[in-house]
Design an enzyme around this catalytic site. Sequence first.
Site, PDB file in Angstrom:
ATOM      1  N   SER A 101       0.826  -1.206   0.000  1.00 34.09           N
ATOM      2  CA  SER A 101       0.000   0.000   0.000  1.00 34.09           C
ATOM      3  C   SER A 101       0.859   1.253   0.000  1.00 34.09           C
ATOM      4  O   SER A 101       1.711   1.439   0.877  1.00 34.09           O
ATOM      5  CB  SER A 101      -0.894  -0.014   1.249  1.00 34.09           C
ATOM      6  OG  SER A 101      -1.324   1.279   1.583  1.00 34.09           O
ATOM      7  N   GLY A 102       0.619   2.134  -0.966  1.00 32.08           N
ATOM      8  CA  GLY A 102       1.306   3.421  -0.969  1.00 32.08           C
ATOM      9  C   GLY A 102       0.987   4.236   0.263  1.00 32.08           C
ATOM     10  O   GLY A 102       1.837   4.994   0.754  1.00 32.08           O
ATOM     11  N   TRP A 103      -0.223   4.072   0.773  1.00 37.72           N
ATOM     12  CA  TRP A 103      -0.617   4.783   1.996  1.00 37.72           C
ATOM     13  C   TRP A 103       0.303   4.386   3.148  1.00 37.72           C
ATOM     14  O   TRP A 103       0.800   5.244   3.893  1.00 37.72           O
ATOM     15  CB  TRP A 103      -2.070   4.452   2.345  1.00 37.72           C
ATOM     16  CG  TRP A 103      -2.662   5.321   3.421  1.00 37.72           C
ATOM     17  CD1 TRP A 103      -3.491   6.394   3.252  1.00 37.72           C
ATOM     18  CD2 TRP A 103      -2.480   5.197   4.847  1.00 37.72           C
ATOM     19  NE1 TRP A 103      -3.832   6.947   4.471  1.00 37.72           N
ATOM     20  CE2 TRP A 103      -3.222   6.231   5.466  1.00 37.72           C
ATOM     21  CE3 TRP A 103      -1.758   4.325   5.661  1.00 37.72           C
ATOM     22  CZ2 TRP A 103      -3.271   6.411   6.847  1.00 37.72           C
ATOM     23  CZ3 TRP A 103      -1.792   4.499   7.043  1.00 37.72           C
ATOM     24  CH2 TRP A 103      -2.542   5.529   7.613  1.00 37.72           C
ATOM     25  N   CYS A 222      -5.152  10.472  -1.109  1.00 38.10           N
ATOM     26  CA  CYS A 222      -5.709   9.167  -0.771  1.00 38.10           C
ATOM     27  C   CYS A 222      -7.055   9.021  -1.468  1.00 38.10           C
ATOM     28  O   CYS A 222      -7.829   9.978  -1.562  1.00 38.10           O
ATOM     29  CB  CYS A 222      -5.879   9.048   0.739  1.00 38.10           C
ATOM     30  SG  CYS A 222      -6.827   7.594   1.255  1.00 38.10           S
ATOM     31  N   GLY A 223      -7.352   7.820  -1.951  1.00 31.97           N
ATOM     32  CA  GLY A 223      -8.597   7.587  -2.663  1.00 31.97           C
ATOM     33  C   GLY A 223      -9.838   7.825  -1.849  1.00 31.97           C
ATOM     34  O   GLY A 223     -10.946   7.910  -2.393  1.00 31.97           O
ATOM     35  N   SER A 384     -11.032   2.483   5.448  1.00 36.64           N
ATOM     36  CA  SER A 384     -11.640   3.814   5.476  1.00 36.64           C
ATOM     37  C   SER A 384     -13.162   3.742   5.468  1.00 36.64           C
ATOM     38  O   SER A 384     -13.827   4.741   5.740  1.00 36.64           O
ATOM     39  CB  SER A 384     -11.164   4.643   4.277  1.00 36.64           C
ATOM     40  OG  SER A 384      -9.786   4.922   4.371  1.00 36.64           O
ATOM     41  N   THR A 451      -6.195  -2.692   2.299  1.00 35.96           N
ATOM     42  CA  THR A 451      -4.988  -1.899   2.065  1.00 35.96           C
ATOM     43  C   THR A 451      -4.079  -1.807   3.282  1.00 35.96           C
ATOM     44  O   THR A 451      -2.873  -1.982   3.185  1.00 35.96           O
ATOM     45  CB  THR A 451      -5.368  -0.476   1.625  1.00 35.96           C
ATOM     46  OG1 THR A 451      -6.476  -0.033   2.406  1.00 35.96           O
ATOM     47  CG2 THR A 451      -5.730  -0.433   0.160  1.00 35.96           C
TER      48      THR A 451
END
Length: 531
Positions: A101-103, A222-223, A384, A451
């Site tokens: 995950s890039g997050w 963030c999406g 989320s 994620t």
Amino acid sequence: MSAYQNEIKAVAALKEKNGSSWSAINPEYAARMRIQNRFKTGLDIAKYTAAIMRKDMAEYDADSSVYTQSLGCWHGFIGQQKLISIKKHLKTTNKRYLYLSGWMVAALRSDFGPLPDQSMHEKTAVSGLIEELYTFLRQADARELDLLFTGLDAARAAGDKAKEAELLAQIDNFETHVVPIIADIDAGFGNAEATYLLAKKMIEAGACCIQIENQVSDEKQCGHQDGKVTVPHIDFLAKINAVRYAFLELGVDDGVIVARTDSLGAGLTKQIAVTNEPGDLGDLYNSFLDCEEISESELGNGDVVIKREGKLLRPKRLASNLFQFRKGTGEDRCVLDCITSLQNGADLLWIETEKPHVGQIKAMVDRIREVIPNAKLVYNNSPSFNWTLNFRQQVFDAFVAEGKDVSAYDRNKLMSVEYDDTELAKVADEKIRTFQRDGSAHAGIFHHLITLPTYHTAALSTDNLAKGYFADEGMLAYVKGVQRQELRQGIACVKHQNMAGSDIGDNHKEYFAGEAALKASGKDNTMNQFH
């Protein structure tokens, strides 16, 4: 002859060829080290795992019940323990992947400290984490095989031929912990060339699958946050091409590209698309802009206008110089994004949604499949989302539609513990339990991932330990809540010295120095308390 015995034979031939100077080399020991180090480079891993992923995709096309899954991991140790657990409980790693995950890279792996998911972290932290994950998975292979080799030596010493044969079969049929990874490259960290360069690093580290999104790289969000800005298709397709060229240059011909669209929640674009004729891709992109029709006399200084169907249209431009899409166009833009990406080199899709709702996802996928029948999704089962509240509200709405009495429920307060034992809550929990199965059966979801679950599990487990340890429970908080549970649940890490490679090191000492080896695993090693 088994694969293990073939390796021994091959090294024995080398030893004989090199004569007396190799007299100290034990062919069986060298064969063991070779087997423990099956993957010599990250490219070996990328090629091996790409073939697995392609096979899984074909199997899903034939049977949507055989979907794949992963959990996001922010450290090599976390990924290692996940795969060890999967092998322990499920006996195989089949259809289970890693997710990067890039997050979590931004939040946990940057030298700048915790950062938001806005591509501000060092891009090499991404490829670095891929390499780290596979280093730990390869070590998991070495550790498990070392245990089998140790058992084999013990069986031979005891003259137990049946046990020896059993262990030889286990060695020959050993299943690696190395599995495919879906790795997040965000929006590419720059232009198409920057995307290509980072993709190469990621592939060289072992990535067989790269996920890229259609946001503006330097405006990336963030999406699941507001303020997302997308790019015209021509810009995004250039980056998809860049990733494909990186795979091909490095010989990973089966490399997989996931094209992610954030259009459902993105209301802005940084630029108006170039268009050469009505109905082309640029024209379609621009058709979603929020515009007002004007005359030439109404043109102001610095105004940007487009001409469509003989009309002059002025797109709504914000003070940030971003242009606004019309409200309610998100799903249509997502469908166009997905069809365009699959027609131009992407293999899988990712539609970032604002809620976990099979019906919503299915509606978009059905439209995509009218054009591309085998379209498949990677879906973010995101932390989320408030899963409890979302599904309780979905069930509440279904009850209302069915004419059931819902007077005992307050729709806005369904998260409350007072509803936990109600019929509504039980139906909602069952829908959560079957969400992945239902999504794969009805909405084309090939791969389900979470994620950043291990971000949350690390926080939760640490909170529970700290709560007791620093209060009245003291050491009992650790013993009761951690060590006792490790022992009773068979968590391999309770023998942390072994997990860290101490026993492998001891065996190597014997390989290298024979009886003169000074080992760490003697009778005074406290790890003996855990046998």
